[in-house]
Design a protein around this motif. Structure first.
Motif, PDB file in Angstrom:
ATOM      1  N   GLU A  98       0.833  -1.196   0.000  1.00  0.00           N
ATOM      2  CA  GLU A  98       0.000   0.000   0.000  1.00  0.00           C
ATOM      3  C   GLU A  98       0.872   1.252   0.000  1.00  0.00           C
ATOM      4  OE1 GLU A  98      -3.110  -0.081   2.963  1.00  0.00           O
ATOM      5  OE2 GLU A  98      -3.591   2.039   2.603  1.00  0.00           O
ATOM      6  N   LYS A  99       0.494   2.202  -0.808  1.00  0.00           N
ATOM      7  CA  LYS A  99       1.377   3.338  -1.041  1.00  0.00           C
ATOM      8  C   LYS A  99       1.141   4.502  -0.096  1.00  0.00           C
ATOM      9  CE  LYS A  99       4.051   1.772  -4.166  1.00  0.00           C
ATOM     10  NZ  LYS A  99       5.202   1.133  -3.522  1.00  0.00           N
ATOM     11  N   GLY A 100       0.100   4.394   0.706  1.00  0.00           N
ATOM     12  CA  GLY A 100      -0.129   5.486   1.647  1.00  0.00           C
ATOM     13  C   GLY A 100      -1.583   5.580   2.041  1.00  0.00           C
ATOM     14  N   PRO A 101      -1.866   6.373   3.047  1.00  0.00           N
ATOM     15  CA  PRO A 101      -3.243   6.561   3.486  1.00  0.00           C
ATOM     16  C   PRO A 101      -4.010   7.423   2.496  1.00  0.00           C
ATOM     17  CG  PRO A 101      -1.767   7.970   4.739  1.00  0.00           C
ATOM     18  CD  PRO A 101      -0.898   7.151   3.836  1.00  0.00           C
ATOM     19  N   ALA A 102      -5.320   7.478   2.696  1.00  0.00           N
ATOM     20  CA  ALA A 102      -6.165   8.284   1.806  1.00  0.00           C
ATOM     21  C   ALA A 102      -5.754   9.753   1.889  1.00  0.00           C
ATOM     22  CB  ALA A 102      -7.626   8.122   2.211  1.00  0.00           C
ATOM     23  N   TYR A 103      -6.040  10.461   0.835  1.00  0.00           N
ATOM     24  CA  TYR A 103      -5.602  11.847   0.727  1.00  0.00           C
ATOM     25  C   TYR A 103      -6.217  12.720   1.824  1.00  0.00           C
ATOM     26  CZ  TYR A 103      -4.957  16.544  -0.981  1.00  0.00           C
ATOM     27  OH  TYR A 103      -4.632  17.873  -1.066  1.00  0.00           O
ATOM     28  N   PHE A 104      -5.414  13.611   2.334  1.00  0.00           N
ATOM     29  CA  PHE A 104      -5.910  14.620   3.266  1.00  0.00           C
ATOM     30  C   PHE A 104      -4.947  15.799   3.217  1.00  0.00           C
ATOM     31  CE2 PHE A 104      -3.073  14.632   7.032  1.00  0.00           C
ATOM     32  CZ  PHE A 104      -2.228  13.596   6.679  1.00  0.00           C
ATOM     33  N   THR A 105      -5.363  16.905   3.722  1.00  0.00           N
ATOM     34  CA  THR A 105      -4.500  18.080   3.757  1.00  0.00           C
ATOM     35  C   THR A 105      -3.845  18.168   5.124  1.00  0.00           C
ATOM     36  OG1 THR A 105      -6.018  19.205   2.277  1.00  0.00           O
ATOM     37  CG2 THR A 105      -4.406  20.579   3.421  1.00  0.00           C
ATOM     38  N   TYR A 106      -2.518  18.281   5.106  1.00  0.00           N
ATOM     39  CA  TYR A 106      -1.832  18.334   6.391  1.00  0.00           C
ATOM     40  C   TYR A 106      -1.955  19.730   6.988  1.00  0.00           C
ATOM     41  CZ  TYR A 106       1.185  17.064  10.185  1.00  0.00           C
ATOM     42  OH  TYR A 106       1.638  16.776  11.435  1.00  0.00           O
ATOM     43  N   SER A 107      -2.457  19.764   8.195  1.00  0.00           N
ATOM     44  CA  SER A 107      -2.586  21.049   8.891  1.00  0.00           C
ATOM     45  C   SER A 107      -2.138  20.859  10.339  1.00  0.00           C
ATOM     46  CB  SER A 107      -4.040  21.516   8.843  1.00  0.00           C
ATOM     47  OG  SER A 107      -4.245  22.497   9.836  1.00  0.00           O
ATOM     48  N   PRO A 108      -1.077  21.497  10.746  1.00  0.00           N
ATOM     49  CA  PRO A 108      -0.557  21.256  12.095  1.00  0.00           C
ATOM     50  C   PRO A 108      -1.416  21.848  13.201  1.00  0.00           C
ATOM     51  CG  PRO A 108       0.818  22.838  10.911  1.00  0.00           C
ATOM     52  CD  PRO A 108      -0.254  22.432   9.974  1.00  0.00           C
ATOM     53  N   THR A 109      -2.349  22.706  12.865  1.00  0.00           N
ATOM     54  CA  THR A 109      -3.115  23.367  13.925  1.00  0.00           C
ATOM     55  C   THR A 109      -4.599  23.075  13.809  1.00  0.00           C
ATOM     56  OG1 THR A 109      -3.224  25.342  12.561  1.00  0.00           O
ATOM     57  CG2 THR A 109      -1.496  25.267  14.252  1.00  0.00           C
ATOM     58  N   LEU A 110      -5.253  23.309  14.918  1.00  0.00           N
ATOM     59  CA  LEU A 110      -6.695  23.118  14.977  1.00  0.00           C
ATOM     60  C   LEU A 110      -7.381  24.326  14.349  1.00  0.00           C
ATOM     61  CD1 LEU A 110      -8.892  21.244  16.161  1.00  0.00           C
ATOM     62  CD2 LEU A 110      -8.711  22.522  18.292  1.00  0.00           C
ATOM     63  N   LYS A 111      -8.359  24.044  13.477  1.00  0.00           N
ATOM     64  CA  LYS A 111      -9.051  25.148  12.790  1.00  0.00           C
ATOM     65  C   LYS A 111     -10.410  25.394  13.440  1.00  0.00           C
ATOM     66  CE  LYS A 111      -5.837  25.499   9.659  1.00  0.00           C
ATOM     67  NZ  LYS A 111      -4.793  26.515   9.922  1.00  0.00           N
TER      68      LYS A 111
END
Length: 781
Positions: free
Chosen positions: A539-552
DNA sequence: GACACTCAGCGGTAT
DNA sequence: ACCGCTGAGTGTCAT
């Protein structure tokens, strides 16, 4: 019987001078140990100087007639003579027919036959390598092997020199082999290789414990007396047995200990550490070891926090590590109190510790400072130390090669910074290591390493069992003698320290981590890269998501009359600042960024506080401190783990994502964190209050989120969450901080308990739990 | 920020 | 009484 002088040929003699303190002869291991002492000031003996161990093929001892009123022991020793270098040893006329008298003399002088002498024709099964080198450059020969100078040859005036020209009568010799117990068998050779390289100074053959020892004591003035089995009381040392105060008998030495006594009792009770002897029958050692370390750290952190709040008071101890350890010891809240050789139940190879006290409490290594732990074995009324564990912390000039070998320096010699002020002596731990070399017993090794995630701290890694293969004396930097011991790891043990070496190499870029898909899945969004790894499948990786280090937050909660601090140098524990007051007067974090106590809510400094970002009360805001990686688990999809060791209470990461409405929870969203769920009570504090949050908080990290979203559920987690409040004058932001419950070794999966939804929540289905814990409930939400 | 230095600390061993 | 591969803090130096 030893009657034919021809049989003596091919063996070396030692003329024994010096004041011999003890002679231990093992018929089983075919070794002889002579300990010599020095007449030190004050008319006392210091049993310090040198011990000499040799492998012998046969040894005969006799008691001669009274000589001037006292018994004189005469010993004839036969040594295998292979590799004897005649030029390196004092040679000279030697009458091999002699039996030498041993009297309380002053030093030990080896005498070898000249090179032209007949070589050993009787091959003994016991290897004897001549103690004549070659020695590595810069190293000194072990004291007895140094050719004696004239002063050493000079016998003391008070005792007559051994008469090497006169033959003694040999009254009915008794070979020591007859002392051998008929049932004694050689030990199983655990695959330990017998190394016979040219640099080997001693035979590294595995030796059995001395089950049979011929013991002798020296009273110096009257010569030697033969010690029989039951007359060894003169040198018997009674081991002090300390009584531990158990149960409700509080130690309460200082007033501060009185303060925390209720807390201590609560901790011990909630972690069921009150009567360990009884508990042990039901619980596993593993669990108990974990609990002891856990309680130790909770207590230590709490004491640190209380100390911090009091400020620095001169004369009052700030060593929370020692004090909390002492308290637990006095309460009997410790395990494996019986010291032992070999593995310690409940402690696995690779386990990490952060304080020497912890090693002590779990029974891995008893001394809180010394690097060598040893115990005395009763041997025919005498006691002989053997080493059981060492801590290799690099305090001396140790070297190690591939992670399987340690060159360990002896202790003593008064260490100042990195220099020795005097020669080390063959006593205490050094003597124990020497004895263990000949016994061949396993020695536990704890590696002390720098904790990269902490400025000053150290990590201790249990690296399993080693055996001592060699010992020698070296000149240290300052020219003083240092004992050196070469330890080699017993094969067939799980990876311990080697894993740390591998990780260091990944970090340095020397080697590449196997299965790396992405070196940094955050694309630089965090201050440390987070590796994406799959060494399980394709498996090449988890499903797509946008990396965001902070809580929005779409909209913060409003807050009224909140004060911000003005601590321009950062908030300090002893100071009165509004942020400290919000935390009930205690700064929640240690100077190292460790959460000091479990809190209902941690109030960190907020956006309008005037303290700098480096403030001690902004731990969750300063980004990642640990080198994390997202990895493919065997059966639970993707998971999270750390390359760095993690201390109990350390902040790992936030659960970042988008704050959503409770009503907006999507049933297909597997990345929801709902702070309103019911979480298993954490036995972390002296309170039974459940976590209360001032307002609901639901975070979805499905589309946007940070590493927190990869942390899986477990019924016995090593991570817990803690609400963190950051406030403005008018706004309040609640965050989810993930903190380590206990110490976590590198590459152990990080998990927390997902909790149970309150009431009947539609669409939230039970999922099958695969945490594999013995306490697994079988499902989670 | 990497050491050098300082010192109280306490369980264990030896005396 | 003595010992020690602590650990935290402070001071010093070279970047």
């Amino acid at each position: 019987m030893f009657t034919d002088p021809a049989k003596i040929e091919g063996f070396s003699f030692w003329r024994l001078t010096g004041s011999i303190v003890s002679i231990n002869i093992s018929a089983t291991t075919h070794s002889l140990t002579l300990s010599s002492s020095e007449h030190s000031g004050g008319g006392q003996f210091a049993t310090k100087n040198c011990a000499l161990s040799l492998h012998i093929s046969a040894l005969y001892a006799f008691v001669a007639d009274k000589n001037g009123g006292s018994d004189v022991l005469k010993v004839q020793i036969r040594l295998m003579e292979d590799n004897l270098g005649s030029d390196a040893v004092p040679s000279g006329p030697l009458d091999k027919n002699k039996v030498f008298a041993i009297k309380p003399l002053r030093c030990l002088v080896p005498i070898f036959p000249s090179g032209s002498g007949p070589s050993a024709t009787q091959q003994s099964p016991f290897a004897f390598v001549a103690p004549t080198g070659p020695f590595p450059p810069g190293s000194a020969q072990f004291f007895p092997f140094v050719p004696p100078n004239e002063s050493q040859r000079q016998p003391p005036t008070t005792t007559p020199a051994p008469d090497t020209t006169k033959s003694y009568a040999i009254p009915s010799p008794v070979p020591l082999n007859s002392f051998r117990t008929p049932t004694s068998a050689p030990p199983p050779d655990n695959g330990t290789k017998v190394t016979t390289t040219t640099t080997t100074r001693r035979s590294s053959k595995t030796l059995t414990p001395y089950d049979d020892v011929y013991t002798q004591t020296d009273n110096y003035e009257n010569g030697f007396t033969i010690d029989t089995e039951d007359s060894g009381d003169a040198i018997k040392r009674k081991r002090k047995i300390r009584k531990t105060v158990k149960g409700s008998q509080a130690v309460a030495v200082s007033s501060s200990e009185v303060d925390i006594d209720p807390l201590v009792n609560h901790l011990l009770k909630s972690f069921r550490l009150v009567d360990i002897d009884t508990i042990l029958q039901a619980d596993s050692n593993h669990e108990l070891v974990q609990r002891v370390v856990l309680v130790y750290n909770l207590l230590r952190r709490k004491i640190t926090q209380l100390d911090d709040a009091k400020g620095v008071i001169p004369g009052i101890s700030r060593r929370a590590d020692l004090r909390s350890g002492t308290i637990l010891m006095n309460k009997g809240a410790r395990v494996n109190t019986k010291r032992r050789v070999g593995p310690v139940p409940g402690v696995d190879i690779g386990d990490v510790f952060f304080f020497r006290m912890e090693l002590c409490l779990v029974g891995l290594h008893a001394p809180i400072m010394a690097g060598i732990d040893y115990l005395s074995f009763k041997v025919s009324g005498d006691e002989e130390p053997i080493a059981v564990s060492i801590v290799s912390s690099g305090g001396y000039e140790d070297e190690e090669d591939d992670g399987e070998v340690i060159i360990y320096s002896g202790q003593g010699g008064v260490q100042r910074s990195d220099k020795l002020l005097m020669d080390q002596k063959l006593e205490r731990g050094n003597l124990a290591l020497e004895k263990s070399l000949h016994r061949g017993n396993e020695v536990r090794v704890v590696r002390g390493l720098k904790d990269g995630t902490s400025a000053t701290g150290k990590v201790y890694v249990y690296d399993g069992l080693y055996k001592i293969h060699e010992s020698w004396i070296e000149k240290g930097k300052s020219g003083c003698n240092v004992f050196k011991y070469k330890l080699i790891r017993v094969s067939g043990q799980p990876e311990g320290f080697m894993l740390w070496k591998s990780i260091q190499q990944w970090r340095d870029g020397v080697t590449t981590r196997v299965g790396v898909i992405l070196p940094d899945l955050t694309s630089g969004a965090e201050n440390l890269p987070i590796c994406l790894v799959n060494d399980v499948d394709s498996e090449k990786g988890p499903a797509y998501f946008t990396y965001s280090p902070t809580l929005k937050y779409a909209k913060p909660y409003s807050s009224s009359k909140n004060s911000s601090c003005r601590c321009s140098n950062g908030c300090l524990p002893a100071a009165t600042c509004p942020c400290v007051e919000k935390n009930n007067g205690y700064l929640p974090y240690s100077s190292g960024g460790i959460l000091l106590s479990h809190n209902l809510i941690v109030h960190e400094c907020g956006p309008s506080c005037l303290c700098p970002p480096s403030c001690r009360n902004r731990v969750s805001q300063t980004g990642l401190k640990l080198r994390l990686e997202v990895f493919k688990t065997k059966n639970k999809g993707w998971g999270l783990r750390s390359w760095d060791p993690i201390r109990a209470g350390a902040f790992i990461c936030e659960y970042a994502g988008e704050v959503i409405n409770e009503s907006g929870i999507d049933s297909d969203d597997n990345y929801v964190f709902d702070a309103g769920r019911i979480f298993d009570p954490l036995e972390l504090v002296a309170t039974d209050e459940p976590v209360k949050i001032p307002f609901p908080l639901v975070v979805s990290a499905k589309n946007k989120g940070n590493v927190g979203r990869f942390m899986n559920h477990s019924c016995t987690p090593n991570v817990y969450w803690q609400p963190i409040m950051r406030e403005n004058e008018e706004e309040a932001y609640l965050h989810v901080g993930l903190y380590a419950i206990k110490h976590i070794a590198p590459l152990q999966e990080l998990t927390f308990n997902y909790g149970v939804p309150r009431g009947e929540k539609k669409g939230i289905a039970k999922k099958k739990c695969l945490c594999g814990s013995v306490k697994c409930k079988g499902f989670f939400y």
